[in-house]
Design an enzyme around this catalytic site. Structure first.
Site, PDB file in Angstrom:
ATOM      1  N   THR A 263       1.616  20.465  -1.049  1.00 60.21           N
ATOM      2  CA  THR A 263       1.737  19.054  -0.647  1.00 60.21           C
ATOM      3  C   THR A 263       2.938  18.298  -1.221  1.00 60.21           C
ATOM      4  O   THR A 263       3.327  18.535  -2.351  1.00 60.21           O
ATOM      5  CB  THR A 263       0.498  18.308  -1.197  1.00 60.21           C
ATOM      6  OG1 THR A 263      -0.626  19.107  -1.017  1.00 60.21           O
ATOM      7  CG2 THR A 263       0.328  16.961  -0.553  1.00 60.21           C
TER       8      THR A 263
ATOM      9  N   ASP B 256      -7.566  17.195  -0.431  1.00 64.42           N
ATOM     10  CA  ASP B 256      -7.541  15.875  -1.076  1.00 64.42           C
ATOM     11  C   ASP B 256      -6.556  14.917  -0.429  1.00 64.42           C
ATOM     12  O   ASP B 256      -6.692  13.692  -0.565  1.00 64.42           O
ATOM     13  CB  ASP B 256      -7.144  16.052  -2.547  1.00 64.42           C
ATOM     14  CG  ASP B 256      -5.770  16.730  -2.668  1.00 64.42           C
ATOM     15  OD1 ASP B 256      -5.631  17.876  -2.199  1.00 64.42           O
ATOM     16  OD2 ASP B 256      -4.836  16.098  -3.193  1.00 64.42           O
TER      17      ASP B 256
HETATM   18  N1  GLY Z   1      -3.394  19.417  -1.992  1.00 67.64           N
HETATM   19  C1  GLY Z   1      -3.366  19.730  -0.643  1.00 67.64           C
HETATM   20  C2  GLY Z   1      -4.514  20.448  -0.142  1.00 67.64           C
HETATM   21  O1  GLY Z   1      -5.218  21.118  -0.878  1.00 67.64           O
HETATM   22  O2  GLY Z   1      -4.784  20.362   1.051  1.00 67.64           O
END
Ligand code: GLY
Length: 293
Positions: A155, A186
């Site tokens: 991300t 998240d």
């Molecule tokens: N942090 C991004 C995801 O796990 O989708």
């Protein structure tokens, strides 16, 4: 509502993912973060809003296949590209999020369009229909997929404070390699991967989405900001992950422009710039920052 303007009081922090960065990928990570940082900073220097700056910076990261967002996305177990993104305006607490969205060039721009709508999160076909109705730029999966074998990335996120004292946070992710179709992590959920509130601060995370979600890391940071510094708040959040395991990195800004960041992943590509010194800084780990001090 904010009323005073401090022309040098702006700040912008972004990240290109909590991950392991191979030596041959370091230069691309630094260059991509710097391009995004300069794009967001230009908005803030010209007196633009934190929301506009966050969108501008994340658009640059989404167009760079170095990062797992937009062009650097990965396939789920059906071989499809599903992306998540979100935006939050700390002045109004408006939130816009899209989950498991396909075929758009800039998921963050669709999240931004959602910001003033009543729903805070649209997923899958509903998100795509919204994007199409708003005239969002489209891209096919072939143009969104990361280079083969380059799954070691995560991300992107950005937080900003503008010269009016308004904060914003944004995230964008190109998914988790081989994950179940429809999986949300998240990144599109407030309180998990991001949050912004003018009275407290702004935060954005990267890393193992299920772990970040179980520990409600963004909510934890916001609570810790009530009596502590951004650095203490983000370190406490990363320590909290110890209960469930997992890697993550996070960036935080408080209303005075103080910055905190931490990670337990091998690397965390981070860029930051403040209006009162206007000198961009890029680091690939907290240890690198410490060695520059
Ligand atoms: N942090 C991004 C995801 O796990 O989708």
């Amino acid at each position: 509502m904010s009323t005073t303007v401090d022309p040098g009081g702006w700040a912008l922090v972004l990240h290109g993912g909590a991950k392991e960065i191979a030596p041959e990928k370091e230069a691309a990570n630094r260059a991509g973060c710097l391009r995004a940082l300069l794009s967001g900073a230009a908005v803030l220097r010209a007196g633009g809003s934190a929301v506009d700056a966050v969108e501008a910076a994340i658009r640059v990261l989404e167009d760079d296949a170095t990062f797992n967002a937009g062009r650097g996305s990965v396939r789920n177990s059906d071989g499809e590209v599903e992306m998540d993104a979100a935006m939050m305006d700390g002045a109004t607490l408006d939130v816009g999020g899209v989950g498991a969205i396909r075929d758009v060039r800039h998921p963050v721009a669709v999240a931004r369009l959602m910001l003033r709508e009543t729903p805070t999160l649209l997923v899958a076909e509903g998100a795509q229909r919204f994007a199409a109705a708003q005239g969002a730029e489209l891209r096919g999966p072939a143009e969104l997929l990361a280079a083969a074998g380059d799954a070691a990335h995560d991300t992107v996120g950005c937080i900003a404070l503008d010269s009016r004292g308004d904060l914003a946070a944004g995230t964008s992710t190109g998914g988790l390699e081989g994950c179940h179709p429809g999986r949300l992590g998240d990144s599109p959920v407030p309180g998990l991967g991001f949050y912004a509130d003018n009275g407290l601060g702004a935060v954005a995370f990267s890393g193992d989405g299920e772990s970040i979600s179980r520990c409600m890391l963004a909510a934890h940071v916001m609570h810790r900001l009530e009596g502590g510094s951004p650095q203490a708040a983000i370190e406490s959040a990363i320590a909290r992950l110890g209960r469930v395991g997992g890697d993550a990195g996070g960036i935080v800004l408080d209303p005075a422009g103080n910055i905190g960041w931490a990670h337990n992943s091998p690397h965390f590509a981070v860029g930051m710039v403040r209006g009162n010194d206007d000198r961009p800084r890029i680091y690939l780990s907290k240890g690198e920052e410490a060695s520059h001090d």
